[in-house]
Design a protein around this motif. Structure first.
Motif, PDB file in Angstrom:
ATOM      1  N   LEU A  85       0.822  -1.098   0.072  1.00  0.00           N
ATOM      2  CA  LEU A  85       0.086   0.155   0.075  1.00  0.00           C
ATOM      3  C   LEU A  85       0.817   1.193  -0.020  1.00  0.00           C
ATOM      4  O   LEU A  85       0.657   2.190  -0.493  1.00  0.00           O
ATOM      5  N   ASP A  86       1.941   1.397   0.545  1.00  0.00           N
ATOM      6  CA  ASP A  86       2.768   2.329   0.637  1.00  0.00           C
ATOM      7  C   ASP A  86       3.353   2.622  -0.704  1.00  0.00           C
ATOM      8  O   ASP A  86       3.340   3.858  -1.185  1.00  0.00           O
ATOM      9  N   GLN A  87       3.540   1.702  -1.427  1.00  0.00           N
ATOM     10  CA  GLN A  87       4.580   1.719  -2.628  1.00  0.00           C
ATOM     11  C   GLN A  87       3.231   2.372  -3.627  1.00  0.00           C
ATOM     12  O   GLN A  87       3.592   3.232  -4.440  1.00  0.00           O
ATOM     13  N   ILE A  88       2.017   1.845  -3.465  1.00  0.00           N
ATOM     14  CA  ILE A  88       0.916   2.321  -4.231  1.00  0.00           C
ATOM     15  C   ILE A  88       0.484   3.596  -4.119  1.00  0.00           C
ATOM     16  O   ILE A  88       0.341   4.568  -5.136  1.00  0.00           O
ATOM     17  N   ARG A  89       0.703   4.091  -2.775  1.00  0.00           N
ATOM     18  CA  ARG A  89       0.262   5.484  -2.356  1.00  0.00           C
ATOM     19  C   ARG A  89       1.536   6.390  -2.943  1.00  0.00           C
ATOM     20  O   ARG A  89       1.111   7.573  -3.328  1.00  0.00           O
ATOM     21  N   ALA A  90       2.614   5.772  -3.504  1.00  0.00           N
ATOM     22  CA  ALA A  90       3.715   6.524  -3.589  1.00  0.00           C
ATOM     23  C   ALA A  90       3.780   6.811  -5.179  1.00  0.00           C
ATOM     24  O   ALA A  90       4.379   7.730  -5.689  1.00  0.00           O
TER      25      ALA A  90
END
Lengths: 437, 437
Positions: free
Chosen positions: A414-419
């Protein structure tokens, strides 16, 4: 045998319900219990207030202390609520050798470890069936009926207010605010609904459930707690399209590395029993290694259902008076010297499926990018939905349900997707139920 | 405290399940019970047969009598079945001052009144949680947890074989015969399935449920019992079109004039909890005047679930050993001298909605004639369906669901309808459930 004399602290809705029930069904209760159970004394704040029950046979006063010290009283019924004055009075009753019955989940969840230690020391019993899921006999079921099982998990709808609101949002297509107002109008939610909608009340109950399931000390402050206050109607709709209902569950589950205890909105497959518990009703599933899945359903609150459990505890207490303390059912299911500490897991160690919704600025290639990131981290995909958002023509909403995965890994994804440069603000994340009927 | 020594009569599937469970979860059970529970002796028919559990710590023989007379044995676990030899052995165990645990519904339903009288006389306890609905703790729930309530009705799916067959007929669109063969292949039905499909097993359980609910003597031979053997797939389909599922229920219900106890296929509204209990699972709803509707769900048979209830009874029995007999939970929920006779109603006095299907030779005017006959007897109509039959072009099938009515009145109407010159042979009649979740 001579009657059991009960002194009641607090004669509000539940207290009146108990007196009414003992009055209405007194003969039948005596036929079962083998002796009469009488409320002989009660303490209230305001003597002038009209009571919802007959009080002519009750010595009514304002002094709680006098009741817990009265040598004529066999059992103290605590219905004050909270963990302040109620705690002091319960401890005093125990010190005076009285059995205690309470419906106070807050008190048991926060101060139960002290209270049960004092009770075991004094050779008295503190009963609290009404503290969890109102009229549903879940404490006795777990503590006695399933005593042969290693409990693997418990999952329950234990807050009627939240469940009523979610049912309304699902079936009546109303917003969270409208559903809450409706619940308040119907008396299913307090004027200040914080404890219910933020999941604190459910966490109180889960603390008790978890302790009884696993033989660990009451651990309210270790429970991961999310309420329903931020749940969007859109996600209820998308979940439905994917074959799920969103329920506010308390979950206690064993893992090899420790136990999970968590309260949060949860996606439940629509054919599952818990998915179909509607309105203000409660239901709890308990999975034992021998018995498999079992479930318990009924009213989680209200004067009648709560009084049903309180009076059952009074009848048990009447019977317990003739038992050698060593033969009694232990307060937390396991013998006091057999309560063990166990590692209570933090959210990154939870293992379950996940639902997330993310809005992206440009459709082309983004889905491949997101699914690629999940694949990279070996997160399986259960279902994908793509929706046009209400605004922003070039945007798309991507909704994904993953297969079971450690939450820490999912958070990385999710952090990667948010970024991603194409990702808009406001990713929504919910968990999926891990259990079968 | 010294271990509780259990002698087992019959070491088949359930017996092996009990020994395995006590072995596997022995430490956790001791943590709960406060003392060890050990199977020290067992009697089997054939010593050469391989057992599905470890027997190295068990004194294995073929003589049941020796066990019920062994002064070292505290509790006799009866797993022989039937009401012949099992009855003699249980009575001998009681006479020798031993507590008894049994999973034998047949024995309790038919001979329970004698057995409990002998046990009360001898000051011992006979426990039978596993006799009703396997792993579901329904006996304890009704006898203890709901003891404050006047029980208004109980309705349950208490025979997993029948429920499995009905689920298959509903979802897999197979005939009764095919579904039965499938159940036998999967081990959910006996080679001789008579007791299950004719409703006798369910009636055994309902006799126990009714007695505990209403404080009446066990009355197996007074139960109105219909099985599922004559149920047509067509009626399952028509019921579904009208919004119902057909379930095989045991129902015990108070009326002003007496109590109904009946076992039969029943139309249940499709959104009701009981309508959604599928496969070999069991579920029971209990309505108490204070608590309202409650429900209990789980596995109704199998080695693990049955052993779960048997071992819970063994743990209770271990605790009971330190109780003054006057403080014990009475066998049939009410104190022995408080069991009262109540009028058990015959079918004409049952009150509920009804489903009937009739084939008529000539469509014109016949519907008006039938509905006119119902109106004449003041029988309300809930729903009507007209269908073309598989054969006979001029014929029609008329399916009617009535509102709640005394069954005697409905039978008058059905007799009149049967007597119409346009009516074909073979009117089908089923009852509709009368309860809410």
């Amino acid at each position: 045998m001579k009657p059991v004399k009960v002194g009641v602290l607090g004669l509000g809705t539940v207290g009146a319900g108990v007196v009414n029930l003992l009055t209405r069904n007194g003969d039948e209760i005596t036929r079962r219990a083998g002796r009469q159970i009488c409320v002989t004394r009660a303490a209230v704040q305001n003597l002038d207030k009209t009571r919802d029950c007959p009080v002519n046979a009750i010595d009514l006063g304002t002094d709680c202390r006098a009741i817990v010290e009265d040598p004529e009283i066999d059992v103290v019924l605590e219905l004050i609520g909270g963990d302040g004055e109620a705690y002091d009075l319960v401890m005093a009753a125990i010190a005076n050798g009285k059995h205690v019955v309470t419906a106070n989940k807050h008190l048991i969840a926060l101060k139960g470890n002290d209270i049960f230690a004092a009770a075991d020391e004094a050779g008295v019993v503190v009963s609290f069936e009404a503290a969890v899921a109102g009229g549903i006999p879940i404490i006795k079921a777990m503590r006695e009926s399933l005593a042969a099982n290693r409990i693997e998990w418990v999952a329950g709808i234990v807050n009627g207010t939240s469940n009523f609101i979610l049912s309304q949002m699902n079936f009546e297509d109303v917003s969270f605010e409208e559903a809450l107002a409706d619940a308040q109008r119907r008396g299913f939610a307090e004027a200040d609904p914080t404890f219910d909608i933020e999941g604190i009340d459910a966490a109180h109950k889960l603390a008790i459930i978890g302790s009884i399931a696993f033989g660990i000390p009451l651990s309210f402050d270790r429970i991961h707690t999310d309420g329903i206050q931020n749940l969007a109607a859109d996600d209820i709709e998308y979940a439905a399209e994917l074959g799920y209902r969103i329920k506010h569950l308390g979950i206690a589950r064993r893992q090899e590395t420790g136990v999970e205890m968590r309260v949060h909105p949860t996606l439940v497959p629509e054919r599952a029993l818990l998915a179909n518990v509607e309105g203000e009703k409660n239901a709890i599933m308990v999975y034992g290694d021998a018995v498999g899945p079992t479930a318990y359903y009924g009213a989680g609150a209200g004067a009648g259902p709560t009084a049903s459990s309180v009076v059952a505890d009074l009848i048990d207490t009447a019977r317990i008076m003739s038992v050698d303390p060593a033969g009694r059912v232990p307060h937390l299911a396991f013998q006091p010297d057999q309560i063990t500490e166990e590692r209570i897991l933090e959210a990154p160690d939870f293992v379950c499926g996940h639902y997330f919704r993310v809005q992206v600025a440009d459709k082309t290639g983004v889905m491949a990018e997101i699914t690629g990131m999940l694949a990279e981290l070996e997160i399986g995909i259960e279902a994908i939905l793509q929706k046009d958002p209400p605004t922003a023509e070039d945007d798309a909403r991507v909704i994904i349900i993953t297969k079971s995965v450690r939450e820490g890994i999912l958070m990385q994804a999710l952090d990667q997707i948010r970024a991603l440069p194409t990702t808009r603000e406001g990713l929504v994340h919910l968990r999926v139920a891990e259990f079968d009927d």
